[in-house]
Design an enzyme around this catalytic site. Structure first.
Site, PDB file in Angstrom:
ATOM      1  N   HIS A  58       0.855  -1.194   0.000  1.00  0.00           N
ATOM      2  CA  HIS A  58       0.000   0.000   0.000  1.00  0.00           C
ATOM      3  C   HIS A  58       0.890   1.244   0.000  1.00  0.00           C
ATOM      4  O   HIS A  58       1.779   1.384   0.834  1.00  0.00           O
ATOM      5  CB  HIS A  58      -0.860  -0.055   1.268  1.00  0.00           C
ATOM      6  CG  HIS A  58      -1.785   1.090   1.461  1.00  0.00           C
ATOM      7  ND1 HIS A  58      -3.089   1.076   1.006  1.00  0.00           N
ATOM      8  CD2 HIS A  58      -1.621   2.279   2.089  1.00  0.00           C
ATOM      9  CE1 HIS A  58      -3.687   2.209   1.348  1.00  0.00           C
ATOM     10  NE2 HIS A  58      -2.815   2.964   2.018  1.00  0.00           N
ATOM     11  N   ASP A  60       1.069   5.406   0.099  1.00  0.00           N
ATOM     12  CA  ASP A  60       0.322   6.593   0.524  1.00  0.00           C
ATOM     13  C   ASP A  60       0.854   7.840  -0.162  1.00  0.00           C
ATOM     14  O   ASP A  60       1.945   8.325   0.151  1.00  0.00           O
ATOM     15  CB  ASP A  60       0.438   6.748   2.051  1.00  0.00           C
ATOM     16  CG  ASP A  60      -0.362   5.676   2.774  1.00  0.00           C
ATOM     17  OD1 ASP A  60      -1.561   5.557   2.493  1.00  0.00           O
ATOM     18  OD2 ASP A  60       0.226   4.957   3.612  1.00  0.00           O
ATOM     19  N   HIS A  91      -2.849   4.791  -2.894  1.00  0.00           N
ATOM     20  CA  HIS A  91      -3.880   5.491  -2.124  1.00  0.00           C
ATOM     21  C   HIS A  91      -3.639   6.988  -2.303  1.00  0.00           C
ATOM     22  O   HIS A  91      -2.709   7.547  -1.723  1.00  0.00           O
ATOM     23  CB  HIS A  91      -3.755   5.061  -0.651  1.00  0.00           C
ATOM     24  CG  HIS A  91      -4.713   5.725   0.267  1.00  0.00           C
ATOM     25  ND1 HIS A  91      -4.607   5.619   1.646  1.00  0.00           N
ATOM     26  CD2 HIS A  91      -5.811   6.493   0.046  1.00  0.00           C
ATOM     27  CE1 HIS A  91      -5.588   6.295   2.208  1.00  0.00           C
ATOM     28  NE2 HIS A  91      -6.327   6.843   1.262  1.00  0.00           N
ATOM     29  N   GLY A 167      -3.526  11.240   6.565  1.00  0.00           N
ATOM     30  CA  GLY A 167      -2.465  12.243   6.698  1.00  0.00           C
ATOM     31  C   GLY A 167      -1.221  11.763   7.406  1.00  0.00           C
ATOM     32  O   GLY A 167      -0.128  12.235   7.105  1.00  0.00           O
ATOM     33  N   PHE A 168      -1.361  10.833   8.328  1.00  0.00           N
ATOM     34  CA  PHE A 168      -0.177  10.405   9.091  1.00  0.00           C
ATOM     35  C   PHE A 168      -0.285   8.926   9.451  1.00  0.00           C
ATOM     36  O   PHE A 168      -1.392   8.428   9.694  1.00  0.00           O
ATOM     37  CB  PHE A 168      -0.055  11.198  10.400  1.00  0.00           C
ATOM     38  CG  PHE A 168       0.102  12.671  10.182  1.00  0.00           C
ATOM     39  CD1 PHE A 168       1.354  13.223   9.918  1.00  0.00           C
ATOM     40  CD2 PHE A 168      -1.005  13.499  10.199  1.00  0.00           C
ATOM     41  CE1 PHE A 168       1.488  14.587   9.687  1.00  0.00           C
ATOM     42  CE2 PHE A 168      -0.881  14.860   9.969  1.00  0.00           C
ATOM     43  CZ  PHE A 168       0.376  15.406   9.714  1.00  0.00           C
ATOM     44  N   GLY A 170       0.679   5.878  12.244  1.00  0.00           N
ATOM     45  CA  GLY A 170       0.878   5.785  13.680  1.00  0.00           C
ATOM     46  C   GLY A 170      -0.207   6.409  14.539  1.00  0.00           C
ATOM     47  O   GLY A 170      -0.003   6.641  15.732  1.00  0.00           O
ATOM     48  N   ASP A 200      -8.011   1.099   6.715  1.00  0.00           N
ATOM     49  CA  ASP A 200      -6.670   1.699   6.743  1.00  0.00           C
ATOM     50  C   ASP A 200      -6.567   2.635   7.943  1.00  0.00           C
ATOM     51  O   ASP A 200      -7.336   3.599   8.052  1.00  0.00           O
ATOM     52  CB  ASP A 200      -6.469   2.481   5.436  1.00  0.00           C
ATOM     53  CG  ASP A 200      -5.079   3.097   5.303  1.00  0.00           C
ATOM     54  OD1 ASP A 200      -4.219   2.856   6.175  1.00  0.00           O
ATOM     55  OD2 ASP A 200      -4.866   3.830   4.304  1.00  0.00           O
ATOM     56  N   GLY A 201      -5.608   2.337   8.823  1.00  0.00           N
ATOM     57  CA  GLY A 201      -5.293   3.252   9.914  1.00  0.00           C
ATOM     58  C   GLY A 201      -5.432   2.642  11.293  1.00  0.00           C
ATOM     59  O   GLY A 201      -6.472   2.113  11.648  1.00  0.00           O
ATOM     60  N   SER A 223       2.517   1.015  10.854  1.00  0.00           N
ATOM     61  CA  SER A 223       3.412   0.806  12.010  1.00  0.00           C
ATOM     62  C   SER A 223       3.452  -0.642  12.485  1.00  0.00           C
ATOM     63  O   SER A 223       4.514  -1.120  12.889  1.00  0.00           O
ATOM     64  CB  SER A 223       2.977   1.655  13.198  1.00  0.00           C
ATOM     65  OG  SER A 223       2.185   2.704  12.824  1.00  0.00           O
TER      66      SER A 223
HETATM   67  C1  DX5 Z   1      -2.861   7.317   6.766  1.00  0.00           C
HETATM   68  C2  DX5 Z   1      -2.409   6.345   5.707  1.00  0.00           C
HETATM   69  C3  DX5 Z   1      -2.180   4.974   6.197  1.00  0.00           C
HETATM   70  C4  DX5 Z   1      -1.046   4.838   7.187  1.00  0.00           C
HETATM   71  C5  DX5 Z   1      -1.264   3.618   8.009  1.00  0.00           C
HETATM   72  O1  DX5 Z   1      -3.199   8.524   6.162  1.00  0.00           O
HETATM   73  O2  DX5 Z   1      -3.408   6.257   4.694  1.00  0.00           O
HETATM   74  O3  DX5 Z   1      -2.014   4.059   5.117  1.00  0.00           O
HETATM   75  O4  DX5 Z   1       0.200   4.736   6.555  1.00  0.00           O
HETATM   76  O5  DX5 Z   1      -0.364   3.632   9.054  1.00  0.00           O
HETATM   77  P1  DX5 Z   1      -0.721   3.003  10.491  1.00  0.00           P
HETATM   78  O6  DX5 Z   1      -1.069   1.560  10.251  1.00  0.00           O
HETATM   79  O7  DX5 Z   1       0.505   3.200  11.272  1.00  0.00           O
HETATM   80  O8  DX5 Z   1      -1.917   3.770  11.018  1.00  0.00           O
HETATM   81 ZN    ZN Z   2      -3.226   4.615   3.198  1.00  0.00          ZN
END
Ligand code: DX5
Ligand code: ZN
Length: 260
Positions: A58, A60, A91, A167-168, A170, A200-201, A223
């Site tokens: 995946h 980002d 994504h 956006g992030f 973790g 996702d997330g 993560s």
């Molecule tokens: C968040 C991303 C995710 C993120 C997932 O905006 O779309 O794909 O990298 O990371 P974790 O699993 O750490 O939440």
């Molecule tokens: Zn993602």
């Protein structure tokens, strides 16, 4: 017209179909998100993930406009496509995603995921993605009602429920995603069996069971995989928990229900 991938002769989308078959036979899969990997050794990270059993990867894409952070774009996707044998999901967390669909299709995205919040005409965008070759997935952010995705199930190949604000990496898992997945699973059973349910997330060994029980099949984990010293162990543990939870909730892999 189907677009040939920059990676060679394979058409985009085909390996996404193989992934869908695997999920129907064997249960949910984990898609590691590269966001937190060591970009100084990108090809080695991709190889490590594949050796660890990643079913797909995946990616980002963040533009600093649709979401606050800026990550990477076509150059990195092209490098990952060259390095990876497994399908890749792109994504797109960008403003005006329509501008970039043809580029990511050409670079070999097997799944192209777009946010409904960024689209003036989501049905048209999903049609365009399918026409270009990749499988078309629609993402919904936590504050977006699930009905917006349900209304488009006949136009897409999957729905990605965001369980964190995009956006992030973790961030903490938002349990509101569970009700959305359940609604989507119910809507899918009314004539949309081809639609893949994705999340996702904030996925961890604690949250993956509930999302799989709610119907998630493609489970993105950043993560939980990349921060683990042993990618194989992390993926195996997560998929084991997801498989057990899906079976207990009777999202039985299709082959088992047919054989049984
Ligand atoms: C968040 C991303 C995710 C993120 C997932 O905006 O779309 O794909 O990298 O990371 P974790 O699993 O750490 O939440
Ligand atoms: Zn993602």
């Amino acid at each position: 017209m189907r677009v040939k991938s920059a990676a060679g002769n394979r058409s985009t989308g085909h390996s996404a179909d193989a992934l869908a078959v695997r999920v129907e036979r064997c249960g949910p899969v984990v898609l590691p998100a590269l966001l937190l990997c060591d970009f100084g050794h990108l090809a080695a990270e991709v190889a490590r993930l594949e050796e660890a059993g990643a079913a797909a990867i995946h990616l980002d894409i963040m533009d600093g406009v649709f979401v606050p952070q800026l990550t990477y774009g076509q150059v990195v996707v092209e490098a990952v496509r060259r390095a990876a044998k497994v399908p890749i999901e792109v994504h797109l967390m960008v403003a005006e995603p329509d501008r970039w669909l043809a580029d990511y299709a050409r670079l070999g995205a097997d799944i192209l995921t777009v946010h409904v919040e960024a689209l003036p005409d989501a049905a048209k965008t999903l049609d365009s993605i399918r026409h270009l070759g990749p499988r078309a997935h629609l993402a919904i952010s936590p504050k977006t009602p699930v009905e917006r995705a349900i209304a488009l199930l006949d136009r897409c190949d999957g729905v990605l429920v965001m369980s964190v604000e995009p956006g992030f990496g973790g961030q903490a898992f938002d349990p509101a995603a569970l009700a959305k997945l359940k609604s989507l699973a119910e809507a899918r059973s009314n004539g949309h069996p081809h639609v893949r349910l994705c999340v996702d997330g904030g996925i961890s060994t604690t949250t993956i069971g509930p999302v799989a029980a709610a119907g998630a099949e493609y489970i993105v984990a950043g993560s939980a995989v990349i921060k683990s010293p042993d990618y194989a162990l992390a993926i195996r543990d997560l998929e084991q928990i997801a498989g057990d939870a899906a079976r207990a909730a009777d999202h039985s892999p299709r082959s088992l229900s047919l054989d049984g």
